[in-house]
Design a protein around this motif. Structure first.
Motif, PDB file in Angstrom:
ATOM      1  N   LYS A  66     -20.644  35.286  70.622  1.00 36.51           N
ATOM      2  CA  LYS A  66     -19.423  35.310  69.824  1.00 36.51           C
ATOM      3  C   LYS A  66     -19.659  34.639  68.469  1.00 36.51           C
ATOM      4  O   LYS A  66     -19.253  35.152  67.429  1.00 36.51           O
ATOM      5  CB  LYS A  66     -18.309  34.585  70.582  1.00 36.51           C
ATOM      6  CG  LYS A  66     -16.922  34.720  69.943  1.00 36.51           C
ATOM      7  CD  LYS A  66     -15.932  33.725  70.540  1.00 36.51           C
ATOM      8  CE  LYS A  66     -15.874  33.814  72.053  1.00 36.51           C
ATOM      9  NZ  LYS A  66     -14.932  32.812  72.622  1.00 36.51           N
ATOM     10  N   ASN A  67     -20.340  33.488  68.481  1.00 42.36           N
ATOM     11  CA  ASN A  67     -20.616  32.777  67.235  1.00 42.36           C
ATOM     12  C   ASN A  67     -21.607  33.541  66.363  1.00 42.36           C
ATOM     13  O   ASN A  67     -21.530  33.509  65.139  1.00 42.36           O
ATOM     14  CB  ASN A  67     -21.163  31.381  67.542  1.00 42.36           C
ATOM     15  CG  ASN A  67     -20.135  30.498  68.214  1.00 42.36           C
ATOM     16  OD1 ASN A  67     -18.935  30.728  68.101  1.00 42.36           O
ATOM     17  ND2 ASN A  67     -20.584  29.483  68.935  1.00 42.36           N
ATOM     18  N   ALA A  68     -22.538  34.236  67.016  1.00 47.20           N
ATOM     19  CA  ALA A  68     -23.551  34.998  66.277  1.00 47.20           C
ATOM     20  C   ALA A  68     -22.926  36.165  65.518  1.00 47.20           C
ATOM     21  O   ALA A  68     -23.424  36.571  64.466  1.00 47.20           O
ATOM     22  CB  ALA A  68     -24.618  35.507  67.244  1.00 47.20           C
ATOM     23  N   LEU A  69     -21.841  36.703  66.037  1.00 41.90           N
ATOM     24  CA  LEU A  69     -21.159  37.812  65.377  1.00 41.90           C
ATOM     25  C   LEU A  69     -20.425  37.342  64.125  1.00 41.90           C
ATOM     26  O   LEU A  69     -20.235  38.103  63.173  1.00 41.90           O
ATOM     27  CB  LEU A  69     -20.171  38.473  66.348  1.00 41.90           C
ATOM     28  CG  LEU A  69     -20.789  39.216  67.535  1.00 41.90           C
ATOM     29  CD1 LEU A  69     -19.698  39.664  68.495  1.00 41.90           C
ATOM     30  CD2 LEU A  69     -21.625  40.404  67.064  1.00 41.90           C
ATOM     31  N   ILE A  70     -19.996  36.079  64.136  1.00 39.28           N
ATOM     32  CA  ILE A  70     -19.257  35.518  63.003  1.00 39.28           C
ATOM     33  C   ILE A  70     -20.216  35.069  61.900  1.00 39.28           C
ATOM     34  O   ILE A  70     -20.001  35.325  60.719  1.00 39.28           O
ATOM     35  CB  ILE A  70     -18.396  34.324  63.454  1.00 39.28           C
ATOM     36  CG1 ILE A  70     -17.380  34.785  64.508  1.00 39.28           C
ATOM     37  CG2 ILE A  70     -17.679  33.682  62.268  1.00 39.28           C
ATOM     38  CD1 ILE A  70     -16.633  33.653  65.175  1.00 39.28           C
ATOM     39  N   SER A  71     -21.276  34.384  62.300  1.00 43.18           N
ATOM     40  CA  SER A  71     -22.220  33.827  61.333  1.00 43.18           C
ATOM     41  C   SER A  71     -23.576  33.667  62.007  1.00 43.18           C
ATOM     42  O   SER A  71     -23.820  34.222  63.081  1.00 43.18           O
ATOM     43  CB  SER A  71     -21.698  32.470  60.834  1.00 43.18           C
ATOM     44  OG  SER A  71     -22.577  31.899  59.902  1.00 43.18           O
ATOM     45  N   TYR A  72     -24.467  32.902  61.381  1.00 38.80           N
ATOM     46  CA  TYR A  72     -25.751  32.604  62.007  1.00 38.80           C
ATOM     47  C   TYR A  72     -25.573  31.437  62.976  1.00 38.80           C
ATOM     48  O   TYR A  72     -24.613  30.681  62.896  1.00 38.80           O
ATOM     49  CB  TYR A  72     -26.826  32.290  60.963  1.00 38.80           C
ATOM     50  CG  TYR A  72     -26.479  31.171  60.010  1.00 38.80           C
ATOM     51  CD1 TYR A  72     -26.723  29.839  60.345  1.00 38.80           C
ATOM     52  CD2 TYR A  72     -25.913  31.434  58.762  1.00 38.80           C
ATOM     53  CE1 TYR A  72     -26.411  28.805  59.486  1.00 38.80           C
ATOM     54  CE2 TYR A  72     -25.590  30.401  57.882  1.00 38.80           C
ATOM     55  CZ  TYR A  72     -25.846  29.103  58.244  1.00 38.80           C
ATOM     56  OH  TYR A  72     -25.538  28.066  57.387  1.00 38.80           O
ATOM     57  N   LEU A  73     -26.513  31.303  63.906  1.00 38.37           N
ATOM     58  CA  LEU A  73     -26.413  30.279  64.940  1.00 38.37           C
ATOM     59  C   LEU A  73     -26.806  28.908  64.396  1.00 38.37           C
ATOM     60  O   LEU A  73     -27.649  28.791  63.500  1.00 38.37           O
ATOM     61  CB  LEU A  73     -27.304  30.645  66.123  1.00 38.37           C
ATOM     62  CG  LEU A  73     -26.958  31.951  66.839  1.00 38.37           C
ATOM     63  CD1 LEU A  73     -27.974  32.244  67.937  1.00 38.37           C
ATOM     64  CD2 LEU A  73     -25.557  31.899  67.420  1.00 38.37           C
ATOM     65  N   SER A  74     -26.226  27.871  64.981  1.00 38.67           N
ATOM     66  CA  SER A  74     -26.548  26.499  64.589  1.00 38.67           C
ATOM     67  C   SER A  74     -27.867  26.072  65.236  1.00 38.67           C
ATOM     68  O   SER A  74     -28.401  26.760  66.121  1.00 38.67           O
ATOM     69  CB  SER A  74     -25.437  25.545  65.028  1.00 38.67           C
ATOM     70  OG  SER A  74     -25.399  25.468  66.449  1.00 38.67           O
ATOM     71  N   GLU A  75     -28.348  24.930  64.783  1.00 35.28           N
ATOM     72  CA  GLU A  75     -29.584  24.391  65.357  1.00 35.28           C
ATOM     73  C   GLU A  75     -29.437  24.184  66.864  1.00 35.28           C
ATOM     74  O   GLU A  75     -30.326  24.550  67.641  1.00 35.28           O
ATOM     75  CB  GLU A  75     -29.943  23.055  64.686  1.00 35.28           C
ATOM     76  CG  GLU A  75     -30.351  23.167  63.223  1.00 35.28           C
ATOM     77  CD  GLU A  75     -29.182  23.101  62.251  1.00 35.28           C
ATOM     78  OE1 GLU A  75     -29.430  22.846  61.063  1.00 35.28           O
ATOM     79  OE2 GLU A  75     -28.034  23.324  62.674  1.00 35.28           O
ATOM     80  N   GLU A  76     -28.315  23.598  67.285  1.00 37.02           N
ATOM     81  CA  GLU A  76     -28.092  23.311  68.706  1.00 37.02           C
ATOM     82  C   GLU A  76     -28.024  24.597  69.531  1.00 37.02           C
ATOM     83  O   GLU A  76     -28.573  24.666  70.638  1.00 37.02           O
ATOM     84  CB  GLU A  76     -26.805  22.505  68.875  1.00 37.02           C
ATOM     85  CG  GLU A  76     -26.567  22.042  70.303  1.00 37.02           C
ATOM     86  CD  GLU A  76     -25.359  21.133  70.435  1.00 37.02           C
ATOM     87  OE1 GLU A  76     -25.061  20.728  71.578  1.00 37.02           O
ATOM     88  OE2 GLU A  76     -24.720  20.832  69.413  1.00 37.02           O
ATOM     89  N   GLU A  77     -27.360  25.615  68.999  1.00 37.65           N
ATOM     90  CA  GLU A  77     -27.249  26.889  69.718  1.00 37.65           C
ATOM     91  C   GLU A  77     -28.607  27.550  69.887  1.00 37.65           C
ATOM     92  O   GLU A  77     -28.914  28.102  70.956  1.00 37.65           O
ATOM     93  CB  GLU A  77     -26.286  27.814  68.980  1.00 37.65           C
ATOM     94  CG  GLU A  77     -24.827  27.398  69.108  1.00 37.65           C
ATOM     95  CD  GLU A  77     -23.907  28.173  68.201  1.00 37.65           C
ATOM     96  OE1 GLU A  77     -22.731  28.352  68.556  1.00 37.65           O
ATOM     97  OE2 GLU A  77     -24.348  28.598  67.105  1.00 37.65           O
ATOM     98  N   LEU A  78     -29.412  27.486  68.857  1.00 36.90           N
ATOM     99  CA  LEU A  78     -30.748  28.089  68.941  1.00 36.90           C
ATOM    100  C   LEU A  78     -31.618  27.353  69.963  1.00 36.90           C
ATOM    101  O   LEU A  78     -32.358  27.974  70.729  1.00 36.90           O
ATOM    102  CB  LEU A  78     -31.415  28.078  67.558  1.00 36.90           C
ATOM    103  CG  LEU A  78     -30.858  29.099  66.558  1.00 36.90           C
ATOM    104  CD1 LEU A  78     -31.320  28.782  65.149  1.00 36.90           C
ATOM    105  CD2 LEU A  78     -31.279  30.516  66.944  1.00 36.90           C
ATOM    106  N   ILE A  79     -31.517  26.028  69.981  1.00 34.44           N
ATOM    107  CA  ILE A  79     -32.259  25.249  70.968  1.00 34.44           C
ATOM    108  C   ILE A  79     -31.793  25.590  72.375  1.00 34.44           C
ATOM    109  O   ILE A  79     -32.600  25.711  73.309  1.00 34.44           O
ATOM    110  CB  ILE A  79     -32.091  23.734  70.702  1.00 34.44           C
ATOM    111  CG1 ILE A  79     -32.875  23.322  69.448  1.00 34.44           C
ATOM    112  CG2 ILE A  79     -32.573  22.917  71.897  1.00 34.44           C
ATOM    113  CD1 ILE A  79     -34.376  23.418  69.562  1.00 34.44           C
ATOM    114  N   ASP A  80     -30.482  25.781  72.559  1.00 33.79           N
ATOM    115  CA  ASP A  80     -29.953  26.163  73.869  1.00 33.79           C
ATOM    116  C   ASP A  80     -30.491  27.522  74.303  1.00 33.79           C
ATOM    117  O   ASP A  80     -30.768  27.746  75.484  1.00 33.79           O
ATOM    118  CB  ASP A  80     -28.416  26.200  73.829  1.00 33.79           C
ATOM    119  CG  ASP A  80     -27.803  24.809  73.836  1.00 33.79           C
ATOM    120  OD1 ASP A  80     -28.545  23.833  74.058  1.00 33.79           O
ATOM    121  OD2 ASP A  80     -26.576  24.701  73.630  1.00 33.79           O
ATOM    122  N   VAL A  81     -30.630  28.429  73.359  1.00 34.52           N
ATOM    123  CA  VAL A  81     -31.215  29.747  73.662  1.00 34.52           C
ATOM    124  C   VAL A  81     -32.666  29.576  74.106  1.00 34.52           C
ATOM    125  O   VAL A  81     -33.108  30.185  75.092  1.00 34.52           O
ATOM    126  CB  VAL A  81     -31.136  30.676  72.432  1.00 34.52           C
ATOM    127  CG1 VAL A  81     -32.019  31.912  72.644  1.00 34.52           C
ATOM    128  CG2 VAL A  81     -29.704  31.104  72.180  1.00 34.52           C
TER     129      VAL A  81
END
Length: 265
Positions: free
Chosen positions: A26-41
Motif C-alpha cells: 500500500k505504501n509502495a503505491l503511494i511513494s517509495y519505501l522507507s528504510e525500515e520498510e525495505l529492511i523488513d522486506v
C-alpha cells in the motif's frame, strides 16, 4: 504430523521475521519505501529463503511431502535480499559508501566541513575579529555558522545578517569569508539527500517487481508457522496422533462402554 516429525529430530523452523507485505505494498503505491520498510522486506526474504532451504534439506530422510510442497511457494531472492541489507547500517541509515556517488559526496562534505572549522578557528583566534564579538564563540542559524556581533560593530564585520537579538544589541552575522563554504556544504547536503532518495526509489522498484511473490510467501510462512505451533503444542501436552479409520471403531467402542456403565448403575 510432518512438523512434529521434524521437531522429534530437534529441528525447528527458522522463521525469524515476516513483514506485513500488504501494508508495505500500500505504501509502495503511494511513494517509495522507507528504510525500515525495505529492511523488513529483506528480513522477510531471508526467512522465506531459509525456511525453503530448511524444508528441502530435510525432505529426503524425513517424510514431509506436504511441507515441501508448501515450500515451493516461498520466494528465494538472495540478490535482492543482500542488496537491501548491504545498503543500510545497523541504525537503519543508508551507508555512506552505499554507492560511489554517495561515497564521493560524503568525502567532499567532510573536506568542506574541515575547511569551515579551520576558517572559524582562524577568525576566533584573530584579535582584530574577536574584538567585535559579544562572546568569542560561534553558533548556527538556518544550519549556517554565524557569530554574535556587537551592534556598534555590525558594519565592521562584512557578511550576511541572519538574526538580531530581542534587545537589538547583538547581530548574528555570517562572515563573508564563510559564505562560499557554507553554500557549498548546503549544496552537498542537498545532493546527498537526492542520492539517498534515488537509492530508496531504486530499491523500492525492485521490491515492487517481487510484490506478488512476497505476498504469497507471507501467507505460506504463516501457514507453515501455524503447523509448527500446533506441533510444539502437541509435544508440550504429550498428545498422541489419532489413527483415522473408516469403520467408526471409536464411536462403537464409546457406545459399548456407555452401555456397560448404565448397566452397572
Amino acid at each position: 504430523k510432518e512438523a512434529k516429525i521434524l521437531l522429534d529430530f530437534a529441528l525447528d523452523i527458522p522463521i525469524g521475521f515476516v513483514a506485513n507485505i500488504s501494508e508495505i505494498q500500500k505504501n509502495a503505491l503511494i511513494s517509495y519505501l522507507s528504510e525500515e520498510e525495505l529492511i523488513d522486506v529483506a528480513k522477510t526474504l531471508r526467512s522465506s529463503r531459509l525456511v525453503k532451504k530448511f524444508l528441502n534439506d530435510n525432505s529426503e530422510d524425513k517424510k514431509i511431502p506436504q511441507l515441501v510442497e508448501l515450500a515451493e511457494n516461498l520466494i528465494s531472492a538472495r540478490d535482492l535480499e543482500e542488496r537491501i541489507t548491504n545498503t543500510f547500517d545497523d541504525n537503519l541509515e543508508i551507508k555512506k559508501d552505499a554507492t560511489q556517488e554517495l561515497k564521493g559526496l560524503w568525502s567532499s562534505l567532510y573536506d568542506n566541513e574541515k575547511n569551515l572549522k579551520n576558517k572559524v578557528s582562524d577568525l576566533l583566534n584573530s584579535s582584530e575579529f574577536s574584538k567585535h564579538l559579544q562572546e568569542n564563540i560561534y553558533t548556527t542559524r538556518d544550519d549556517r555558522i554565524v557569530f554574535q556581533v556587537k551592534a556598534p560593530s555590525k558594519s565592521k564585520v562584512k557578511g550576511i545578517v541572519h538574526d538580531v537579538s530581542a534587545t537589538n544589541k547583538t547581530f548574528y552575522i555570517e562572515p563573508e569569508c564563510l559564505v562560499p563554504i557554507n553554500n557549498k556544504i548546503r549544496e552537498i547536503k542537498a545532493q546527498i539527500h537526492a542520492e539517498e532518495v534515488r537509492i530508496l526509489v531504486e530499491l523500492s522498484a525492485l521490491v515492487k517487481e517481487k510484490m506478488t511473490d512476497l505476498k504469497i510467501a507471507e501467507r505460506t510462512l504463516a501457514e507453515i508457522d501455524f503447523h509448527f505451533a500446533k506441533a510444539r503444542y502437541s509435544a508440550r501436552i504429550g498428545a498422541i496422533e489419532p489413527e483415522i479409520t473408516d469403520n467408526k471403531m471409536l464411536i462403537e467402542e464409546l457406545k459399548k462402554r456407555d452401555y456397560e456403565i448404565k448397566k452397572l448403575c
